[in-house]
Design an enzyme around this catalytic site. Structure first.
Site, PDB file in Angstrom:
ATOM      1  N   HIS A 130       0.872  -1.178   0.000  1.00 43.28           N
ATOM      2  CA  HIS A 130       0.000   0.000   0.000  1.00 43.28           C
ATOM      3  C   HIS A 130       0.913   1.233   0.000  1.00 43.28           C
ATOM      4  O   HIS A 130       2.022   1.171   0.523  1.00 43.28           O
ATOM      5  CB  HIS A 130      -0.826  -0.060   1.289  1.00 43.28           C
ATOM      6  N   ASP A 207       3.122  -4.639   8.075  1.00 43.25           N
ATOM      7  CA  ASP A 207       1.921  -3.831   7.898  1.00 43.25           C
ATOM      8  C   ASP A 207       0.730  -4.770   8.093  1.00 43.25           C
ATOM      9  O   ASP A 207       0.429  -5.605   7.242  1.00 43.25           O
ATOM     10  CB  ASP A 207       1.935  -3.208   6.493  1.00 43.25           C
ATOM     11  N   GLN A 210      -4.494  -5.033   6.940  1.00 47.71           N
ATOM     12  CA  GLN A 210      -5.462  -6.048   6.500  1.00 47.71           C
ATOM     13  C   GLN A 210      -5.369  -7.303   7.376  1.00 47.71           C
ATOM     14  O   GLN A 210      -6.384  -7.922   7.699  1.00 47.71           O
ATOM     15  CB  GLN A 210      -5.222  -6.429   5.036  1.00 47.71           C
ATOM     16  N   LYS A 233     -10.467  -0.670  10.462  1.00 42.57           N
ATOM     17  CA  LYS A 233     -10.612  -1.877   9.626  1.00 42.57           C
ATOM     18  C   LYS A 233     -10.961  -3.090  10.489  1.00 42.57           C
ATOM     19  O   LYS A 233     -11.163  -4.186  10.003  1.00 42.57           O
ATOM     20  CB  LYS A 233      -9.312  -2.146   8.850  1.00 42.57           C
ATOM     21  N   CYS A 371      -4.749   2.529  -3.635  1.00 37.76           N
ATOM     22  CA  CYS A 371      -3.521   3.012  -2.977  1.00 37.76           C
ATOM     23  C   CYS A 371      -2.366   2.048  -3.205  1.00 37.76           C
ATOM     24  O   CYS A 371      -1.567   1.800  -2.278  1.00 37.76           O
ATOM     25  CB  CYS A 371      -3.732   3.248  -1.486  1.00 37.76           C
TER      26      CYS A 371
HETATM   27  N1  PMP Z   1      -1.731  -0.912   4.513  1.00 39.51           N
HETATM   28  C1  PMP Z   1      -2.682  -1.646   3.940  1.00 39.51           C
HETATM   29  C2  PMP Z   1      -2.336  -3.028   3.450  1.00 39.51           C
HETATM   30  C3  PMP Z   1      -3.975  -1.147   3.808  1.00 39.51           C
HETATM   31  O1  PMP Z   1      -4.926  -1.889   3.238  1.00 39.51           O
HETATM   32  C4  PMP Z   1      -4.256   0.155   4.307  1.00 39.51           C
HETATM   33  C5  PMP Z   1      -5.643   0.749   4.187  1.00 39.51           C
HETATM   34  N2  PMP Z   1      -6.250   0.571   2.964  1.00 39.51           N
HETATM   35  C6  PMP Z   1      -3.227   0.878   4.912  1.00 39.51           C
HETATM   36  C7  PMP Z   1      -1.984   0.314   4.996  1.00 39.51           C
HETATM   37  C8  PMP Z   1      -3.447   2.259   5.463  1.00 39.51           C
HETATM   38  O2  PMP Z   1      -4.339   2.226   6.531  1.00 39.51           O
HETATM   39  P1  PMP Z   1      -4.915   3.587   7.163  1.00 39.51           P
HETATM   40  O3  PMP Z   1      -5.448   4.389   6.003  1.00 39.51           O
HETATM   41  O4  PMP Z   1      -5.975   3.128   8.088  1.00 39.51           O
HETATM   42  O5  PMP Z   1      -3.786   4.276   7.831  1.00 39.51           O
END
Ligand code: PMP
Length: 413
Positions: A130, A207, A210, A233, A371
């Site tokens: 991401h 990270d 998910q 999430k 993203c």
């Molecule tokens: N890493 C991953 C794999 C994600 O799916 C996301 C959110 N789509 C993020 C990081 C970022 O999370 P947040 O926007 O809640 O900071």
């Protein structure tokens, strides 16, 4: 379908009653919410916890001797302990509250970078990250004159572990990798990735944005050095996240932001800093959010993360089989170990058109680059569609999606 339902680990239809929004109608159709990888819906206990916290114990934490402040502080620190237990960390001092996964990763990129990185060093990420696990490292590399290197993946969407091992070396200061890809759905072998890095004394950030929502997490069993995730999430409130870090690393890192709470003594000439975890928590924390997160984590723990993972896997397999049978539909990400995410394109239909038409039928999916622009670009796409599932989704809803896809395809023909 009914055979699958009857064996299921979870009674999704009963649990749906806990989520008021799931009873909504969209354009006169029952809402089918398949955008869970972006954010999950909130059970009533979480909504109630927010309103109860404001109604009964709203006072700034850690600062007051008065009753309300002590109540608020107790609830906030209890949340830290609930999070510690949820990811099985050794100590709640290693649990830092942030605004989300993004801020957790930025914190490490800044503070770890300041403490441990030099010009010429390398950071290793994977090809399925991401943007929030790419850009902070890129910024660190630009600040320090370092290089960002990328672990490739194969045509199914699995990281090439041999090539990863070959990229490890004395210049690599940190490996940052996602546990579950938000596009491909791949569940990466993070324990193996960590083992290989640790053999060369290289720390690893996972990270878990998910991963934490779909899998049982044990940071000690994984031996992760850092683990980042977001409350929103995981059925909790927005604007709140967690950074887990091993005590020795956190102790050696300078603070990320300055302000109240993170200090011990302040002079005009210099300041001394608070102990863990407060050293990394400048300013008033989201103590209402942490209280609500306690309710969310207790809610999912009550169901059981293993049961959630098993049921979502049934949904994934069912949806994959049904969607694969649609002519001209291509699923992006075919790893054997996948989480409940299906990214896809359909020949002759732009993903944005697909998303808009599904929306008119009451079905919420995500369309875009998710993203993860470098990942999509490496696969030859600019955008794609993504359906992502939660334990409150049903097999019937998947049938609704598949019927809608077939109907839209007919319109385009
Ligand atoms: N890493 C991953 C794999 C994600 O799916 C996301 C959110 N789509 C993020 C990081 C970022 O999370 P947040 O926007 O809640 O900071």
């Amino acid at each position: 379908m009914s055979a699958i339902c009857s064996q299921s680990a979870i009674d999704a239809k009963a649990l749906r009653a806990d989520f008021p929004i799931l009873a909504s109608q969209v354009y006169g159709k029952p809402l089918v919410y398949f955008d869970n990888a972006a954010t999950t819906q909130k059970p009533q206990v979480v909504i109630d916890a927010i309103s109860k916290a404001y109604a009964t114990c709203n006072a700034n934490v850690h600062r007051g001797v008065h009753y309300l402040s002590q109540q608020a502080t107790q609830a906030h620190e209890e949340a830290r302990e609930v999070v510690r237990d949820f990811i099985h960390a050794a100590s709640s001092d290693e649990i830092i509250f942030t605004r989300g996964t993004t801020e957790s990763i930025n914190l490490v990129a800044f503070s770890f970078g300041e403490a441990f990185c030099q010009p010429g060093d390398e950071i290793l990420i994977s090809g399925m990250e991401h943007h929030s696990n790419i850009v902070p490292w890129q910024m660190l590399c630009q600040r320090k004159g370092m290089t960002l290197k990328v672990i490739p993946f194969d045509e199914k969407g699995c990281l090439k572990i041999d090539e990863y091992a070959a990229l490890l070396g004395p210049k690599v200061k940190l490996v940052a990798v996602t546990q579950v890809s938000n596009v491909l759905g791949t569940i990466n072998p993070v324990a193996e990735i960590i083992r290989l890095a640790h053999a060369q004394q290289i720390p690893v950030l996972v990270d878990g944005a998910q991963g934490a929502a779909h899998l049982s997490v044990d940071v000690q069993a994984l031996d992760a050095d850092f683990y980042a995730f977001s409350a929103h999430k995981l059925y909790g409130p927005t604007g709140l996240g967690v950074l887990y870090g091993k005590r020795a690393l956190l102790e050696a890192m300078p603070p990320y932001q300055g302000g109240g709470e993170m200090i011990d003594q302040v002079y005009y000439s210099h300041s001394t800093y608070n102990q863990l975890p407060y050293k990394f928590e400048a300013g008033t924390p989201d103590f209402i959010g942490t209280t609500a997160f306690t309710a969310a984590l207790r809610y999912v723990q009550n169901i059981g993360m293993d049961k959630i993972a098993r049921y979502e896997d049934e949904l994934l397999k069912y949806a994959t089989e049904k969607m694969q049978a649609i002519e001209g539909l291509h699923i992006i990400g075919q790893a054997e170990h996948k989480s409940a995410v299906i990214s896809f394109v359909i020949d002759g239909i732009h993903p944005y058109d697909l998303g808009l038409l599904l929306d008119k039928l009451g079905i919420a999916i995500r369309t875009g680059h998710h993203c993860a622009q470098p990942l999509l670009e490496s696969l030859g796409y600019e955008v794609c569609a993504r359906a992502s599932f939660s334990f409150y989704n049903t097999f019937d809803e998947i049938d609704t999606l598949v019927a809608a896809l077939l109907r839209i395809q007919k319109m385009f023909k």
